[in-house]
Motif scaffolding. Sequence first.
Motif, PDB file in Angstrom:
ATOM      1  N   LEU A  19      43.217 -30.357 -20.056  1.00 18.41           N
ATOM      2  CA  LEU A  19      42.876 -29.327 -20.341  1.00 18.41           C
ATOM      3  C   LEU A  19      43.296 -29.682 -20.916  1.00 18.41           C
ATOM      4  O   LEU A  19      42.999 -28.341 -21.949  1.00 18.41           O
ATOM      5  N   CYS A  20      44.313 -29.710 -21.649  1.00 12.11           N
ATOM      6  CA  CYS A  20      44.283 -29.622 -23.491  1.00 12.11           C
ATOM      7  C   CYS A  20      42.846 -30.109 -24.087  1.00 12.11           C
ATOM      8  O   CYS A  20      42.877 -29.087 -25.614  1.00 12.11           O
ATOM      9  N   ASP A  21      42.122 -31.124 -23.565  1.00  9.49           N
ATOM     10  CA  ASP A  21      41.125 -31.081 -24.201  1.00  9.49           C
ATOM     11  C   ASP A  21      39.764 -29.732 -24.717  1.00  9.49           C
ATOM     12  O   ASP A  21      39.493 -29.690 -25.431  1.00  9.49           O
ATOM     13  N   SER A  22      39.651 -29.223 -23.312  1.00  7.69           N
ATOM     14  CA  SER A  22      39.194 -27.915 -22.941  1.00  7.69           C
ATOM     15  C   SER A  22      40.000 -27.132 -23.846  1.00  7.69           C
ATOM     16  O   SER A  22      39.185 -26.047 -24.501  1.00  7.69           O
ATOM     17  N   SER A  23      40.989 -26.726 -24.125  1.00  2.66           N
ATOM     18  CA  SER A  23      41.971 -26.084 -25.115  1.00  2.66           C
ATOM     19  C   SER A  23      41.367 -26.252 -26.442  1.00  2.66           C
ATOM     20  O   SER A  23      41.427 -25.059 -27.248  1.00  2.66           O
ATOM     21  N   VAL A  24      41.334 -27.349 -26.636  1.00  2.54           N
ATOM     22  CA  VAL A  24      41.175 -27.612 -28.603  1.00  2.54           C
ATOM     23  C   VAL A  24      39.650 -27.089 -28.807  1.00  2.54           C
ATOM     24  O   VAL A  24      39.344 -26.256 -29.339  1.00  2.54           O
ATOM     25  N   GLN A  25      38.431 -27.386 -27.026  1.00  2.00           N
ATOM     26  CA  GLN A  25      37.574 -26.630 -27.630  1.00  2.00           C
ATOM     27  C   GLN A  25      37.282 -25.398 -27.805  1.00  2.00           C
ATOM     28  O   GLN A  25      36.776 -24.471 -28.620  1.00  2.00           O
ATOM     29  N   PHE A  26      37.857 -24.730 -26.841  1.00  3.46           N
ATOM     30  CA  PHE A  26      38.593 -23.620 -26.725  1.00  3.46           C
ATOM     31  C   PHE A  26      38.704 -22.872 -28.436  1.00  3.46           C
ATOM     32  O   PHE A  26      37.581 -21.641 -29.389  1.00  3.46           O
ATOM     33  N   ILE A  27      39.397 -23.512 -28.608  1.00  9.02           N
ATOM     34  CA  ILE A  27      40.220 -22.759 -29.732  1.00  9.02           C
ATOM     35  C   ILE A  27      39.424 -23.067 -31.180  1.00  9.02           C
ATOM     36  O   ILE A  27      38.733 -22.515 -31.767  1.00  9.02           O
ATOM     37  N   ILE A  28      38.156 -24.034 -31.137  1.00  9.03           N
ATOM     38  CA  ILE A  28      37.447 -24.965 -31.866  1.00  9.03           C
ATOM     39  C   ILE A  28      36.768 -23.229 -32.562  1.00  9.03           C
ATOM     40  O   ILE A  28      36.191 -23.135 -32.877  1.00  9.03           O
ATOM     41  N   LYS A  29      35.557 -23.602 -30.821  1.00 13.63           N
ATOM     42  CA  LYS A  29      34.789 -22.666 -30.718  1.00 13.63           C
ATOM     43  C   LYS A  29      34.885 -21.085 -31.198  1.00 13.63           C
ATOM     44  O   LYS A  29      34.461 -20.186 -31.568  1.00 13.63           O
ATOM     45  N   HIS A  30      36.353 -20.129 -31.668  1.00  9.92           N
ATOM     46  CA  HIS A  30      36.605 -18.901 -31.117  1.00  9.92           C
ATOM     47  C   HIS A  30      37.578 -19.295 -32.423  1.00  9.92           C
ATOM     48  O   HIS A  30      38.248 -17.923 -33.070  1.00  9.92           O
ATOM     49  N   ASP A  31      37.762 -20.651 -33.740  1.00  9.09           N
ATOM     50  CA  ASP A  31      38.594 -20.197 -34.793  1.00  9.09           C
ATOM     51  C   ASP A  31      37.844 -19.722 -35.697  1.00  9.09           C
ATOM     52  O   ASP A  31      37.317 -20.800 -36.658  1.00  9.09           O
ATOM     53  N   LYS A  32      37.262 -18.623 -35.856  1.00 12.32           N
ATOM     54  CA  LYS A  32      36.583 -18.246 -37.221  1.00 12.32           C
ATOM     55  C   LYS A  32      36.845 -17.901 -38.686  1.00 12.32           C
ATOM     56  O   LYS A  32      35.860 -17.935 -39.286  1.00 12.32           O
ATOM     57  N   LYS A  33      37.599 -17.485 -38.555  1.00 10.48           N
ATOM     58  CA  LYS A  33      38.999 -18.193 -39.422  1.00 10.48           C
ATOM     59  C   LYS A  33      39.377 -19.668 -40.397  1.00 10.48           C
ATOM     60  O   LYS A  33      39.741 -19.812 -41.570  1.00 10.48           O
ATOM     61  N   ASP A  34      38.737 -21.004 -39.433  1.00 10.92           N
ATOM     62  CA  ASP A  34      38.630 -22.084 -40.043  1.00 10.92           C
ATOM     63  C   ASP A  34      40.725 -21.983 -40.661  1.00 10.92           C
ATOM     64  O   ASP A  34      40.458 -22.799 -41.354  1.00 10.92           O
ATOM     65  N   THR A  35      40.949 -21.583 -38.957  1.00  8.16           N
ATOM     66  CA  THR A  35      42.359 -22.156 -39.528  1.00  8.16           C
ATOM     67  C   THR A  35      43.622 -23.012 -38.653  1.00  8.16           C
ATOM     68  O   THR A  35      43.928 -23.890 -39.507  1.00  8.16           O
ATOM     69  N   PHE A  36      42.475 -23.834 -38.154  1.00  3.82           N
ATOM     70  CA  PHE A  36      43.249 -24.584 -37.661  1.00  3.82           C
ATOM     71  C   PHE A  36      42.790 -26.463 -37.241  1.00  3.82           C
ATOM     72  O   PHE A  36      41.282 -26.342 -38.294  1.00  3.82           O
ATOM     73  N   ARG A  37      43.426 -27.002 -37.366  1.00  8.19           N
ATOM     74  CA  ARG A  37      42.735 -28.725 -37.467  1.00  8.19           C
ATOM     75  C   ARG A  37      43.966 -29.567 -36.915  1.00  8.19           C
ATOM     76  O   ARG A  37      44.786 -28.642 -35.947  1.00  8.19           O
ATOM     77  N   PHE A  38      42.924 -30.430 -36.284  1.00 10.66           N
ATOM     78  CA  PHE A  38      43.524 -30.672 -34.940  1.00 10.66           C
ATOM     79  C   PHE A  38      44.512 -31.872 -35.059  1.00 10.66           C
ATOM     80  O   PHE A  38      43.252 -32.968 -35.857  1.00 10.66           O
ATOM     81  N   VAL A  39      44.651 -33.314 -33.911  1.00 12.78           N
ATOM     82  CA  VAL A  39      45.399 -34.389 -33.676  1.00 12.78           C
ATOM     83  C   VAL A  39      46.503 -34.311 -32.415  1.00 12.78           C
ATOM     84  O   VAL A  39      46.534 -33.468 -32.291  1.00 12.78           O
ATOM     85  N   ALA A  40      45.609 -35.464 -31.752  1.00  9.29           N
ATOM     86  CA  ALA A  40      46.219 -36.180 -31.103  1.00  9.29           C
ATOM     87  C   ALA A  40      47.733 -36.376 -31.287  1.00  9.29           C
ATOM     88  O   ALA A  40      48.087 -37.109 -31.796  1.00  9.29           O
ATOM     89  N   LEU A  41      48.757 -35.995 -29.901  1.00 11.79           N
ATOM     90  CA  LEU A  41      49.860 -36.623 -29.887  1.00 11.79           C
ATOM     91  C   LEU A  41      50.074 -37.974 -30.394  1.00 11.79           C
ATOM     92  O   LEU A  41      50.702 -38.696 -30.979  1.00 11.79           O
ATOM     93  N   GLN A  42      49.514 -38.804 -29.495  1.00 13.15           N
ATOM     94  CA  GLN A  42      49.294 -40.278 -29.434  1.00 13.15           C
ATOM     95  C   GLN A  42      48.804 -40.750 -30.530  1.00 13.15           C
ATOM     96  O   GLN A  42      48.994 -41.868 -30.344  1.00 13.15           O
TER      97      GLN A  42
END
Length: 137
Positions: A19-42
């Motif tokens: 679910l988290c992976d799918s959410s990250v993919q969704f955010i990347i697709k919709h992050d039009k302003k290039d606001t986010f960077r991602f890192v695994a908690l682990q």
Amino acid sequence: MMNLPLDKKIILFDGVCNLCDSSVQFIIKHDKKDTFRFVALQSEIGLEIINHIGIDTSKIDSILLYEPGKAYYYKAQAALKIAKELGGIYTAISWFSILPNFLTNTVYDYIAKNRYKWYGKKEACMIPTPELKAKFL
């Protein structure tokens, strides 16, 4: 910690959760302003960020939004802040932030508690494609 982009908001996510992976993919697709960077908690840097901000790891089990030098949010607050940043129709989701935290976090906790059962779990963290590598720390 010195190499974190100060102009980006960092989403820490459960790297083995489907679910988290799918959410990250969704955010990347919709992050039009290039606001986010991602890192695994682990990951090493994920643990370094958590230790730096001094958050109790028992309070986070699937998502944390970190704004370097400013603030951090977890659980429903993080999800609602992310939705607001995506803009457009997703801003409507952020309207749930008017509800008390105990209420939104109860819903969030229920989903988080059942996410592996409902969506499954990976054996290892996702490896980003070369095109997406710049989005991950």
